[in-house]
Design an enzyme around this catalytic site. Structure first.
Site, PDB file in Angstrom:
ATOM      1  N   TYR A   7       0.837  -1.212   0.000  1.00 25.27           N
ATOM      2  CA  TYR A   7       0.000   0.000   0.000  1.00 25.27           C
ATOM      3  C   TYR A   7       0.868   1.257   0.000  1.00 25.27           C
ATOM      4  O   TYR A   7       0.555   2.253  -0.641  1.00 25.27           O
ATOM      5  CB  TYR A   7      -0.937  -0.003   1.212  1.00 25.27           C
ATOM      6  N   ARG A  54       1.158   6.899  -6.765  1.00 27.64           N
ATOM      7  CA  ARG A  54       0.007   7.793  -6.921  1.00 27.64           C
ATOM      8  C   ARG A  54       0.438   9.240  -6.731  1.00 27.64           C
ATOM      9  O   ARG A  54       0.125  10.108  -7.549  1.00 27.64           O
ATOM     10  CB  ARG A  54      -1.086   7.417  -5.911  1.00 27.64           C
ATOM     11  N   TYR A  90      -0.791  12.777   6.836  1.00 32.45           N
ATOM     12  CA  TYR A  90      -0.345  11.716   7.743  1.00 32.45           C
ATOM     13  C   TYR A  90       1.170  11.822   7.947  1.00 32.45           C
ATOM     14  O   TYR A  90       1.907  12.052   6.991  1.00 32.45           O
ATOM     15  CB  TYR A  90      -0.633  10.324   7.155  1.00 32.45           C
ATOM     16  N   ARG A 102     -11.380  13.270   2.576  1.00 32.56           N
ATOM     17  CA  ARG A 102     -12.316  12.424   3.327  1.00 32.56           C
ATOM     18  C   ARG A 102     -13.664  12.297   2.640  1.00 32.56           C
ATOM     19  O   ARG A 102     -14.396  11.316   2.839  1.00 32.56           O
ATOM     20  CB  ARG A 102     -12.492  12.981   4.742  1.00 32.56           C
ATOM     21  N   GLU A 147     -13.662  -1.105   6.875  1.00 31.85           N
ATOM     22  CA  GLU A 147     -13.644   0.231   6.266  1.00 31.85           C
ATOM     23  C   GLU A 147     -14.993   0.446   5.590  1.00 31.85           C
ATOM     24  O   GLU A 147     -15.525  -0.467   4.959  1.00 31.85           O
ATOM     25  CB  GLU A 147     -12.497   0.330   5.250  1.00 31.85           C
TER      26      GLU A 147
HETATM   27  C1  3EB Z   1      -7.531   5.850   6.125  1.00 32.12           C
HETATM   28  O1  3EB Z   1      -8.382   6.618   6.559  1.00 32.12           O
HETATM   29  C2  3EB Z   1      -8.002   4.472   5.740  1.00 32.12           C
HETATM   30  O2  3EB Z   1      -5.418   5.483   0.019  1.00 32.12           O
HETATM   31  O3  3EB Z   1      -7.066   6.114  -1.257  1.00 32.12           O
HETATM   32  C3  3EB Z   1      -9.290   5.154   3.101  1.00 32.12           C
HETATM   33  C4  3EB Z   1      -9.721   5.762   1.922  1.00 32.12           C
HETATM   34  C5  3EB Z   1      -8.000   4.709   3.218  1.00 32.12           C
HETATM   35  C6  3EB Z   1      -8.845   5.931   0.852  1.00 32.12           C
HETATM   36  C7  3EB Z   1      -6.621   5.698  -0.177  1.00 32.12           C
HETATM   37  C8  3EB Z   1      -7.127   4.882   2.125  1.00 32.12           C
HETATM   38  C9  3EB Z   1      -7.546   5.484   0.955  1.00 32.12           C
HETATM   39  O4  3EB Z   1      -6.352   6.145   6.008  1.00 32.12           O
HETATM   40  C10 3EB Z   1      -7.503   4.017   4.437  1.00 32.12           C
END
Ligand code: 3EB
Length: 333
Positions: A143, A150, A203, A216, A322
């Protein structure tokens, strides 16, 4: 032009002229290629008598179709839906990049070239699926390799990697190529963040050398319509996973996050306010055996809302569930 999302165990057998694209969900799929782009999501359905679900975006009016650098796409007015699948093996040996990283970057590069050529540069929503998402290769979880590729594509095509980025999900499936579906348009999406969570694009580096590039949620505007896309949402508060090993608590926490995102979206929405039981949900569960616990935890929160359950791997090894959601309304002129 209004987009309508329909879900059915039966394949749309005959083209009615209004199919923009869609997805097929389920482990045992007879791969019949319809005329429109369809993302095959080879993941077992849970709690569903049908083996396969066919989800289709219907639109009024004529569509234009194309195949550009292996991106299979359709466009209706100023809305475009596309799917690209990339075999990682073809990208082995690219200097300085893992095969998955190079494949992910190339897939997004191709998407951006198509959108620029079509004059529809605004990426609204992306659905990402890859094999063995939590496995480590070349010293890095896959990932995290995907996140590098990306983000490099966003940078190469001079797109911001914070703020105005699409809603998305990224899940692990048992095999197959990197599969990316997307919806794009002419008008920018209105990105929505969650006050309970650090934005994913911020992050810290303990989650990988590059941050994930997604918002989000996004409010997007086909003509006369507003669609709310809520990204894959998990049991993360701040930037940390909470409720390790407790799938019911993770489910409740993910829903608290969705409630917060809906609250934020409602501050920006042009139409009437969105309510949790009116959304349509897709729930990804890491361990199929957790299905009953997840459904029970969701029941009081979503009532009889549409909910599709799928077994898939989540992009952090400690996440067990999720949840993504969407809703749509027409806007008066
Ligand atoms: C998170 O909140 C959970 O990498 O496109 C959620 C939605 C998550 C999209 C992405 C990853 C992605 O980090 C993981």
């Amino acid at each position: 032009m209004t987009l309508q999302y329909v879900s059915s165990p039966a394949a749309v057998s005959r083209e009615t002229g209004g199919e923009l694209g869609g997805a097929r969900l389920g482990q045992a799929q007879a791969v019949v290629a319809p005329g429109w782009p369809v993302q095959g999501i080879f993941a077992p359905l849970l709690g569903c008598t049908a083996a396969v679900l066919h989800e289709t975006w219907l639109c009024a009016g004529p569509v234009v179709a194309g195949l550009s650098e292996e991106v299979n796409w359709r466009r209706a007015g100023d809305v475009l839906f596309g799917v690209i699948e990339v075999e990682e093996a073809r990208f082995a040996g690219v200097p300085g990049k893992t095969a998955l990283q190079a494949a992910s970057e190339e897939a997004y590069d191709r998407i951006f070239r198509l959108l620029d050529a079509q004059g529809l540069p605004q990426l609204w929503r992306v659905w990402n699926y890859l094999a063995a998402i939590n496995e480590e290769s070349d010293g890095l979880e896959r990932y995290r390799q995907f996140n590098i590729g990306r983000q490099d594509a966003f940078l190469a095509y001079h797109r911001g990697t914070t703020g105005n980025v699409p809603a998305a999900c990224a899940l692990g499936v048992s095999g197959g190529p990197v599969s990316i579906a997307f919806m794009a348009g002419k008008t920018p999406a209105v990105p929505v963040e969650n006050p309970r969570q650090v934005s994913a694009y911020n992050y810290p580096s303990e989650y990988g050398p590059r941050s994930p590039t997604f918002s989000r949620a996004a409010l997007v505007y086909p003509p006369g319509q507003e669609i709310l896309f809520i990204s894959g949402t998990a049991s993360i508060v701040g930037h940390r996973t909470v409720h390790l090993g407790d799938v019911a608590a993770q489910t409740t926490e993910a829903m608290a996050n969705i409630a917060a995102v809906v609250g934020e979206a409602n501050r920006a929405a042009r139409g009437s306010a969105y309510a949790m039981p009116e959304l349509s949900y897709r729930i990804y569960i890491r361990h199929a055996g957790d299905f009953a616990a997840v459904r029970a935890a969701l029941a009081p929160l979503i009532g009889g809302a549409e909910a599709v359950y799928v077994q898939a791997d989540i992009c952090r090894a400690d996440l067990l569930v999720e949840i993504e959601a969407m809703a749509s309304q027409s806007l008066g002129s």
